[in-house]
Design a protein around this motif. Sequence first.
Motif, PDB file in Angstrom:
ATOM      1  N   CYS A 169       0.834  -1.201   0.000  1.00 26.43           N
ATOM      2  CA  CYS A 169       0.000   0.000   0.000  1.00 26.43           C
ATOM      3  C   CYS A 169       0.872   1.255   0.000  1.00 26.43           C
ATOM      4  N   CYS A 207      -2.566  -2.001  -4.791  1.00 28.83           N
ATOM      5  CA  CYS A 207      -2.765  -2.246  -3.350  1.00 28.83           C
ATOM      6  C   CYS A 207      -3.944  -3.200  -3.178  1.00 28.83           C
ATOM      7  N   VAL A 266      -5.261  -3.138   2.383  1.00 32.72           N
ATOM      8  CA  VAL A 266      -5.026  -3.054   3.823  1.00 32.72           C
ATOM      9  C   VAL A 266      -5.469  -1.689   4.350  1.00 32.72           C
ATOM     10  N   GLU A 297      -7.924  -6.138   3.267  1.00 31.23           N
ATOM     11  CA  GLU A 297      -6.853  -7.119   3.452  1.00 31.23           C
ATOM     12  C   GLU A 297      -6.468  -7.130   4.920  1.00 31.23           C
ATOM     13  N   TYR A 355      -0.910  -8.714   5.067  1.00 30.25           N
ATOM     14  CA  TYR A 355      -0.117  -7.593   4.542  1.00 30.25           C
ATOM     15  C   TYR A 355       1.312  -7.629   5.085  1.00 30.25           C
TER      16      TYR A 355
END
Length: 465
Positions: free
Chosen positions: A335, A356, A359, A364, A369
């Motif tokens: 991210c 991404c 998260v 996510e 992650y």
Amino acid sequence: MKDKLFAVIDVETTGGGINGNRLTEVCIVLLKGGEIQDKYTTLINPEKHIPAQITALTGIDNELVENAPKFDEVAKEIEEFMRDAIFVAHNVNFDYNVLRNEFKQLGFDFNRKKLCTVRLSRKLIPGLLSYSLGRLCDSINIPLTNRHRAEGDTDATVILFQRLLSLDTDGQIFNSFLHAHSKQATLPPHLSAEEIHELPEEPGIYLFKDKQHKVIYAGKAINIKKRVLSHFYDKMSKEYLLGQETYYVDHESTGNELIALLLEAEYIRKHYPKFNSAQKRPGITYQIISYINQRGIIQLGIGKTKRIQDSVGTFYNRSLATEKLELICENFKLCPRYCTLQSSMEKCSHYKLKNCEGVCDDSESVSDYNLKVTEAINSLGEEKPTYVIREKGRHFEEEAFILVKEGRYKGYGYLDSEVQIESIEDYEPFLNLQESTFHTHKVLNSYLRKHGEKNVFYFDQLEYA
């Protein structure tokens, strides 16, 4: 020497370095065949303030020179008075450069052959403890009155010069100093020609040291002798002042330019020499760092530091660090928000990075992650190679090596060409350990960019784990 005309000169100045020095007084005595022909002396209005410490030394103050002629008012008669004469002074480069700079400001190119009574005295009256004018005069019983005034110092230098003429009966020493290509004329007063002559013409480092043997300049060279001499041919103010403070020259042959560059960086770091300007300040590095934020997410970012530290990655400018961070962010579907590539605290919206997996909006899980971030960090660790650069040694039966372990410079060493190397441990008995710094990393990176990997030998990390 009987047919030559000499102008023995002393000047007093305002101080402030060669370029800031202005004349306050000059005295010139003409000699031919060792006999005094004429004398010229005058105060000079320097058109600038005379510092108190200079007045304390010379007795010349602002009031004394207030009504004295300015240099442009006497320049023509000074030039005509000493025309066709050889310029003689005690520590000649100082007086010569001050006077030449005065003429230069008027647009006149002043050039003369010159002789230094300090260097002549070292050659013709060897073994004295000091060759400063005052102590030299004490040692050989020359009267010196009105010290640190132009006329008093010139009168003493005239007697000294006459004595030196009498000691060089065949004129051989004087002629060697006057020869157009003689290095004697350009060397600083405290260095002997023999010491410079003994310097090797090969790669290495050299150290200029002052009277107390303190390192005042460190340099590298492909040809040590040639590079050292180039400092003394240079007429820049800084090079002149360096020469005046140099009493000793040490050197170390390295066999190749790379080790010379690395050692130069080490000596500058260690001694912080007065006349070195480059490399004295620690360079700024940018590092990819990792930390756990308040949500428990492993966050990546770029930190600025003046030290090479163990980190996820080290770079020499911010753009390179940002470029690398963007690359791993894209490759591992991280991210941008949690790689500090955007300032917004909302869902990521980077202009370039679009993969991404969520998260930032809870699509996510943090644990999933963090596994990706850990993989990304490990991938950067794999980019810290261990390798040796093999280079020329100091003679034909020797090889030099530079060791880099896990991306960090460890040092250098020399091997007999017949030594068998099978693993990285085989280098360690020959290794001279060195500090890894911003500047050593920069030297190595520059070398690899210029030469590629033709002299580089990599080691598998498993081999030395």
